[in-house]
Design a protein around this motif. Structure first.
Motif, PDB file in Angstrom:
ATOM      1  N   TYR A 101       0.839  -1.197   0.000  1.00  0.00           N
ATOM      2  CA  TYR A 101       0.000   0.000   0.000  1.00  0.00           C
ATOM      3  C   TYR A 101       0.881   1.256   0.000  1.00  0.00           C
ATOM      4  N   LEU A 133      -8.330  -4.487  -0.353  1.00  0.00           N
ATOM      5  CA  LEU A 133      -8.912  -3.798   0.806  1.00  0.00           C
ATOM      6  C   LEU A 133     -10.287  -4.376   1.144  1.00  0.00           C
ATOM      7  N   GLU A 176      -9.945  -7.571   2.952  1.00  0.00           N
ATOM      8  CA  GLU A 176      -9.554  -7.295   4.342  1.00  0.00           C
ATOM      9  C   GLU A 176     -10.719  -6.752   5.175  1.00  0.00           C
ATOM     10  N   LYS A 195     -12.336  -3.810   4.694  1.00  0.00           N
ATOM     11  CA  LYS A 195     -12.362  -2.347   4.816  1.00  0.00           C
ATOM     12  C   LYS A 195     -13.700  -1.810   4.304  1.00  0.00           C
ATOM     13  N   THR A 196     -14.190  -0.770   4.950  1.00  0.00           N
ATOM     14  CA  THR A 196     -15.437  -0.135   4.539  1.00  0.00           C
ATOM     15  C   THR A 196     -15.179   0.798   3.367  1.00  0.00           C
ATOM     16  N   GLU A 197     -16.255   1.249   2.736  1.00  0.00           N
ATOM     17  CA  GLU A 197     -16.119   2.212   1.648  1.00  0.00           C
ATOM     18  C   GLU A 197     -15.405   3.466   2.131  1.00  0.00           C
ATOM     19  N   GLU A 198     -15.742   3.929   3.314  1.00  0.00           N
ATOM     20  CA  GLU A 198     -15.108   5.126   3.859  1.00  0.00           C
ATOM     21  C   GLU A 198     -13.611   4.919   4.060  1.00  0.00           C
ATOM     22  N   GLU A 199     -13.228   3.754   4.546  1.00  0.00           N
ATOM     23  CA  GLU A 199     -11.804   3.461   4.749  1.00  0.00           C
ATOM     24  C   GLU A 199     -11.063   3.387   3.417  1.00  0.00           C
ATOM     25  N   ILE A 200     -11.719   2.826   2.406  1.00  0.00           N
ATOM     26  CA  ILE A 200     -11.102   2.728   1.087  1.00  0.00           C
ATOM     27  C   ILE A 200     -10.937   4.120   0.474  1.00  0.00           C
ATOM     28  N   SER A 253     -10.664   6.843   2.085  1.00  0.00           N
ATOM     29  CA  SER A 253      -9.627   7.502   2.873  1.00  0.00           C
ATOM     30  C   SER A 253      -8.245   7.087   2.375  1.00  0.00           C
ATOM     31  N   PHE A 254      -8.077   5.818   2.053  1.00  0.00           N
ATOM     32  CA  PHE A 254      -6.823   5.322   1.474  1.00  0.00           C
ATOM     33  C   PHE A 254      -6.528   6.058   0.162  1.00  0.00           C
TER      34      PHE A 254
END
Length: 128
Positions: A34, A53, A56, A58-63, A65-66
Motif C-alpha cells: 500500500y 482492501l 480485508e 475495509k469499509t467504503e469510507e476506509e477505502i 480515505s486510502f
C-alpha cells in the motif's frame, strides 16, 4: 493526478508510457505494498488494491480515505484502473460488493483528477 481507465487488456499502460515519452516506476495493485502507491510515479491495476482492501473487510469510507491519502502524498501519480462495472452482474455477493466499491473509487478519482482518459484498443480519448 491523471486517471486512466478502460477494459482489461486494452493497452492502458502502454498508452501511458507512449504519452509520457519515458519509463515510469509503477506500483502494481495486485502485488505492491500500500505504501508503494504513495511513492510510485504510476499505479497499474489499481482495481486490485480495491479488491485487496475489500477482502480485508475495509469499509467504503476506509477505502476512500486510502485513496485520499495517496493523492495527498503523491499528487502527480498516474493511476491506471480497469473498468469492471460493465457486463453481467455477478451472482456472488462479494463480487457485487467489490464491483460497487471499484465504481465508487473510480468516481472519487475521476472527480479529483486533472485529466481522465479512457483507453479502447490502445487508443486514448480524453474525457476530462
Amino acid at each position: 493526478m491523471k486517471f486512466v481507465i478502460g477494459g482489461a487488456w486494452q493497452g492502458k499502460k502502454e498508452w501511458v508510457l507512449q504519452k509520457e515519452g519515458r519509463e515510469l516506476q509503477f506500483a502494481d495493485g495486485a502485488a505492491s505494498s500500500y505504501e508503494a502507491a504513495e511513492t510510485s510515479e504510476g499505479i497499474t491495476d489499481f482495481h486490485h488494491y480495491i479488491r485487496r482492501l475489500a477482502v480485508e473487510g475495509k469499509t467504503e469510507e476506509e477505502i476512500l480515505s486510502f485513496l485520499g491519502g495517496i493523492l495527498e502524498k503523491n499528487p502527480e501519480v498516474i493511476i491506471i484502473m480497469d473498468e469492471i462495472g460493465q457486463g453481467v452482474t455477478p451472482i456472488d455477493g462479494f463480487e457485487r460488493h467489490y464491483r460497487e466499491l471499484s465504481g465508487r473509487a473510480g468516481q472519487f478519482l475521476a472527480k479529483r483528477a486533472k485529466e481522465v482518459y479512457r483507453i479502447t484498443a490502445g487508443i486514448g480519448q480524453r474525457i476530462k
